[in-house]
Scaffold this motif. Structure first.
Motif, PDB file in Angstrom:
ATOM      1  N   VAL A  88      -0.846  11.864  -1.801  1.00 24.12           N
ATOM      2  CA  VAL A  88      -0.511  10.800  -0.848  1.00 24.12           C
ATOM      3  C   VAL A  88      -1.660  10.560   0.124  1.00 24.12           C
ATOM      4  O   VAL A  88      -1.978   9.420   0.459  1.00 24.12           O
ATOM      5  CB  VAL A  88       0.782  11.167  -0.091  1.00 24.12           C
ATOM      6  CG1 VAL A  88       0.994  10.233   1.096  1.00 24.12           C
ATOM      7  CG2 VAL A  88       1.982  11.081  -1.019  1.00 24.12           C
TER       8      VAL A  88
ATOM      9  N   SER B  24       0.579   4.042  -2.883  1.00 26.48           N
ATOM     10  CA  SER B  24       0.161   5.408  -2.564  1.00 26.48           C
ATOM     11  C   SER B  24       1.195   6.428  -3.008  1.00 26.48           C
ATOM     12  O   SER B  24       0.877   7.416  -3.679  1.00 26.48           O
ATOM     13  CB  SER B  24      -0.105   5.534  -1.055  1.00 26.48           C
ATOM     14  OG  SER B  24      -1.211   4.755  -0.664  1.00 26.48           O
TER      15      SER B  24
ATOM     16  N   ILE C 168      -4.783   1.453  -1.087  1.00 26.58           N
ATOM     17  CA  ILE C 168      -3.950   2.591  -0.721  1.00 26.58           C
ATOM     18  C   ILE C 168      -3.805   2.660   0.796  1.00 26.58           C
ATOM     19  O   ILE C 168      -4.587   2.070   1.551  1.00 26.58           O
ATOM     20  CB  ILE C 168      -4.542   3.899  -1.268  1.00 26.58           C
ATOM     21  CG1 ILE C 168      -5.967   4.102  -0.734  1.00 26.58           C
ATOM     22  CG2 ILE C 168      -4.522   3.914  -2.790  1.00 26.58           C
ATOM     23  CD1 ILE C 168      -6.579   5.429  -1.112  1.00 26.58           C
TER      24      ILE C 168
ATOM     25  N   ALA D  75       0.830  -1.207   0.000  1.00 28.74           N
ATOM     26  CA  ALA D  75       0.000   0.000   0.000  1.00 28.74           C
ATOM     27  C   ALA D  75       0.863   1.254   0.000  1.00 28.74           C
ATOM     28  O   ALA D  75       0.528   2.253  -0.649  1.00 28.74           O
ATOM     29  CB  ALA D  75      -0.932  -0.005   1.211  1.00 28.74           C
TER      30      ALA D  75
ATOM     31  N   TYR E 147      -8.255  10.260  -0.400  1.00 25.73           N
ATOM     32  CA  TYR E 147      -9.080   9.094  -0.075  1.00 25.73           C
ATOM     33  C   TYR E 147     -10.366   9.033  -0.894  1.00 25.73           C
ATOM     34  O   TYR E 147     -10.643   8.053  -1.559  1.00 25.73           O
ATOM     35  CB  TYR E 147      -9.415   9.100   1.419  1.00 25.73           C
ATOM     36  CG  TYR E 147     -10.271   7.937   1.867  1.00 25.73           C
ATOM     37  CD1 TYR E 147      -9.709   6.694   2.113  1.00 25.73           C
ATOM     38  CD2 TYR E 147     -11.645   8.081   2.051  1.00 25.73           C
ATOM     39  CE1 TYR E 147     -10.484   5.622   2.523  1.00 25.73           C
ATOM     40  CE2 TYR E 147     -12.426   7.022   2.463  1.00 25.73           C
ATOM     41  CZ  TYR E 147     -11.853   5.792   2.702  1.00 25.73           C
ATOM     42  OH  TYR E 147     -12.632   4.731   3.102  1.00 25.73           O
TER      43      TYR E 147
END
Length: 271
Positions: free
Chosen positions: A207, A61, A226, A57, A210
């Motif tokens: 980064v 990301s 992520i 992840a 969401y």
């Protein structure tokens, strides 16, 4: 000896308000994050952040955020150039469209992008016929991050480009400079610090993004999951120390990368 006075609050008062504001919004929450992580031993912390699922992840990301920031660095520079140097019908509409990701809820953007690029979507079905997928892949995640981070690059470069007189470019051309030489020796030195700032802002936003990613990613562990989603999974499992450990990992890695970018930007600005 007379002292100059000002009608606005002085340095001491404004600095006090600044420190209190930053403490309430930034320092205290981050301090609580690190404090919660101290419930873990060093061995437990290393075991959590070095788990294969977490590392996968982390790579996804930061990798997709970096790719989106680079892509926006190219596209955003071209958009800023067109908006500053040219006047044409529909320019105001393009200006408004660039700011749309700031006003549009990220979840709405994620749903729209998923509907568009899913295998049965208007664009996704053509990609499927060509033998590749957009949605539910890292490519789809990069596309979503490119959408939400585009304004950072454009709005950072645009005012700097507007401050560069057109006469400077014309003078360089009159002296025999070719277009690429004008870009390299006249425009690039002035734009590079602003470009790095826009890149850093886009990367930092990507980064931690969401809402726009959660729908188009597919959320498959070890493939399209992520780090922010993994933190939510930990919280749903009431594993608060595990979630804070991953949060600290994201914070440390982001800080190191942004520090490197800022140091590079300062070095370029003083060269």
């Amino acid at each position: 000896m007379s002292r100059s006075t000002s009608v606005i609050p002085g340095f001491g008062l404004t600095l006090g308000y600044t420190l209190v504001y930053l403490s309430l919004l930034v320092l205290i929450p981050l301090g609580a994050l690190f404090l919660k992580t101290t419930e873990l031993s060093w061995a437990q912390f290393i075991a959590i952040v070095s788990a294969p699922r977490v590392l996968a992840a982390l790579k996804l990301s930061f990798g997709t955020a970096f790719a989106a920031a680079v892509l926006n660095g190219i596209i955003g520079t071209l958009l800023a150039w067109v908006l500053v140097r040219y006047r044409f019908p529909g320019r105001k509409i393009i200006e408004a469209m660039i700011d749309l990701p700031f006003a549009l809820p990220t979840a709405v953007a994620g749903i729209a992008l998923t509907a568009l690029y899913a295998p049965n979507g208007p664009i996704g079905q053509f990609a499927t016929q060509l033998g590749f997928k957009i949605a539910y892949t890292p490519l789809g995640i990069t596309l979503a991050l490119t959408f939400v981070t585009l304004p950072f690059v454009v709005r950072t470069i645009q005012p700097v480009l507007a401050d560069i007189p057109r006469e400077v470019e014309e003078a360089a051309a009159c002296l025999g400079a070719r277009p690429l030489q004008v870009v390299r020796h006249v425009l690039l030195p002035a734009l590079l610090p602003a470009w790095l700032t826009g890149f850093a802002l886009a990367f930092a936003r990507g980064v931690g993004e969401y809402g726009s990613v959660i729908f188009i990613a597919g959320n498959m562990p070890m493939k399209t999951e992520i780090l922010p989603l993994l933190i939510m999974v930990k919280l749903d499992q009431y594993d608060y120390t595990g979630a804070t450990a991953i949060g600290v990992l994201m914070l440390v890695v982001s800080f190191i990368l942004l520090l490197f970018i800022n140091l590079l930007q300062r070095r370029i600005a003083h060269s």
